[in-house]
Design a protein around this motif. Sequence first.
Motif, short mmCIF file in Angstrom:
data_model
loop_
_atom_site.label_atom_id
_atom_site.label_comp_id
_atom_site.label_asym_id
_atom_site.label_seq_id
_atom_site.Cartn_x
_atom_site.Cartn_y
_atom_site.Cartn_z
N ALA A 214 61.99 48.76 126.87
CA ALA A 214 61.55 50.15 126.94
C ALA A 214 62.66 51.14 126.60
CB ALA A 214 61.01 50.46 128.34
N ASN A 215 63.92 50.70 126.62
CA ASN A 215 65.03 51.59 126.30
C ASN A 215 65.47 51.50 124.85
OD1 ASN A 215 65.26 52.65 128.94
ND2 ASN A 215 66.38 50.84 129.60
N GLN A 216 64.74 50.76 124.03
CA GLN A 216 65.06 50.63 122.61
C GLN A 216 64.61 51.87 121.84
OE1 GLN A 216 66.48 47.94 120.69
NE2 GLN A 216 67.20 47.26 122.68
N GLY A 217 65.43 52.32 120.92
CA GLY A 217 65.09 53.50 120.13
C GLY A 217 63.85 53.35 119.29
N PRO A 232 45.00 53.72 117.13
CA PRO A 232 44.32 53.02 118.23
C PRO A 232 45.19 51.90 118.81
CG PRO A 232 43.47 52.21 116.14
CD PRO A 232 44.47 53.29 115.81
N VAL A 233 46.09 52.27 119.69
CA VAL A 233 47.02 51.29 120.25
C VAL A 233 47.21 51.54 121.74
CG1 VAL A 233 48.99 52.72 119.52
CG2 VAL A 233 49.36 50.30 120.07
N VAL A 234 47.25 50.45 122.50
CA VAL A 234 47.58 50.51 123.92
C VAL A 234 48.97 49.91 124.08
CG1 VAL A 234 46.98 49.77 126.25
CG2 VAL A 234 45.16 50.27 124.60
N PHE A 235 49.95 50.73 124.43
CA PHE A 235 51.30 50.26 124.68
C PHE A 235 51.39 49.80 126.14
CE2 PHE A 235 52.07 53.61 121.39
CZ PHE A 235 52.56 52.78 120.39
N VAL A 236 51.87 48.59 126.35
CA VAL A 236 51.92 48.02 127.70
C VAL A 236 53.36 47.67 128.07
CG1 VAL A 236 51.16 46.14 129.21
CG2 VAL A 236 49.60 47.06 127.48
N VAL A 237 53.89 48.34 129.10
CA VAL A 237 55.21 47.98 129.63
C VAL A 237 55.00 47.00 130.78
CG1 VAL A 237 57.37 48.80 130.62
CG2 VAL A 237 56.06 50.29 129.11
N GLU A 238 55.43 45.77 130.60
CA GLU A 238 55.40 44.80 131.70
C GLU A 238 56.70 44.94 132.46
OE1 GLU A 238 53.35 40.94 131.33
OE2 GLU A 238 53.59 41.21 129.17
N SER A 251 69.59 50.43 134.99
CA SER A 251 69.60 50.47 133.52
C SER A 251 68.74 51.58 132.94
CB SER A 251 69.11 49.13 132.96
OG SER A 251 67.79 48.85 133.40
N SER A 252 67.90 52.21 133.76
CA SER A 252 66.99 53.23 133.24
C SER A 252 67.09 54.52 134.06
CB SER A 252 65.55 52.72 133.29
OG SER A 252 65.40 51.57 132.47
N ALA A 253 67.32 55.63 133.36
CA ALA A 253 67.39 56.92 134.04
C ALA A 253 66.01 57.32 134.57
CB ALA A 253 67.93 57.98 133.09
N GLU A 254 64.98 57.05 133.78
CA GLU A 254 63.62 57.29 134.20
C GLU A 254 62.96 55.94 134.48
OE1 GLU A 254 60.89 58.15 135.70
OE2 GLU A 254 60.88 60.09 134.68
N THR A 255 62.76 55.64 135.74
CA THR A 255 62.22 54.33 136.12
C THR A 255 60.70 54.30 136.17
OG1 THR A 255 62.43 54.89 138.47
CG2 THR A 255 64.30 53.75 137.43
N GLU A 256 60.06 55.47 136.05
CA GLU A 256 58.60 55.53 135.98
C GLU A 256 58.21 55.46 134.51
OE1 GLU A 256 56.77 55.52 138.64
OE2 GLU A 256 58.35 55.82 140.12
N PHE A 257 58.08 54.25 134.00
CA PHE A 257 57.93 54.06 132.56
C PHE A 257 56.66 54.66 131.99
CE2 PHE A 257 60.86 50.70 133.87
CZ PHE A 257 61.89 50.88 132.96
#
Length: 388
Positions: A214-217, A232-238, A251-257
Amino acid sequence: MRQQDNCVLAKTPSSTAKRAAAKKAPARKPSAKKAAAKKPAAKSDGSDDNFALRSLQDAFETNKRFKASKDELLTFYEKMLLIRRFEEKAGQLYGLGLIGGFCHLYIGQEAVAVGLQSALDEGKDSVITGYRDHGHMLAYGIDPKVIMAELTGREAGISRGKGGSMHMFSTEHAFYGGHGIVGAQVPLGAGLAFAHKYNEDGGLCMAYFGDGAANQGQVYETFNMAALWNLPVVFVVENNQYAMGTAVARSSAETEFYRRGTAFRIPGMDVNGMDVLEVHQAAKVAVEHVRGGNGPVLMELNTYRYRGHSMSDPAKYRTREEVQGVREKSDPIELAKAELLKLGVNEDELKEIEKTIRAKVAEAADFAETSPEPEPSELYTDVLVGDY
């Protein structure tokens, strides 16, 4: 040089002088053209469908847990249990040296793939994910034998033994991998979504990636393009909490992805990825939104993996007590089992399901071990499109 600089500074009016001059100068009315150019763009209040950053989550919150019938929940339970037992067997085969390269197990995350893909149209939609991919293929109902054969590098494998654990692929099932480069599947998923839109086939793409990716540019470049083109895409952060081994908070400043699509006007959904019924309900809301021509959705599935990042990871960055606590309180299979018992399914029926699945996994392992390895000539097939 210093003297010259001082002369320039001396000739520069002070800020006080500037303000005084501004008060004396008559106000000039800007031209209509300039005024229009300076007029700020209207901000959405969230009421329009294309910027439903809150309304989509609200639609999900009003009926968070799907009221499944006994048969529906049994199907979810069987698929999750199949993934669990399959992955356990894969871990054993890896320990015996029958699986080469890397091997990333899906143990603990079963409710994500099963719940989400239960809302898809397999004949119409496409799926793409990273290298923790066995569970997604099993959730789609693909034969465990050809998946296990692929893991062990056999000719009978779904990618003819050339993909292994990390790069499985099946155009027949519109499953496009299995990708080893962190985050690379996300722009490819947008490409699949573009194809659905271009071909007007009514399909959508579900593109999975992890909290580390999720932190990739390239993920954010894809968000922008997907929103701009209304794909028409569903992005899913596991979000399994640890990426390769670093806790999310470190590792993430914003942890609510699920909030990360806000800058691109992509609505987000925050989902308990350990509850297959909640996941299924969220998937239905997201899929309906995307199929309605409203553009992409970003879903965060909060889940947990019980094993290390890969088979070579001892997972010393967390305690045994932490893992055991999740197993005891939030295990997706045990939660589904408890729900089935409430619906009147008896223990004997569940034991029979367990027995059947163990036999199926054992059969898949035997099939893989006894299948021949690919011929050397297989190295040169499926390299280029067409006859060369």
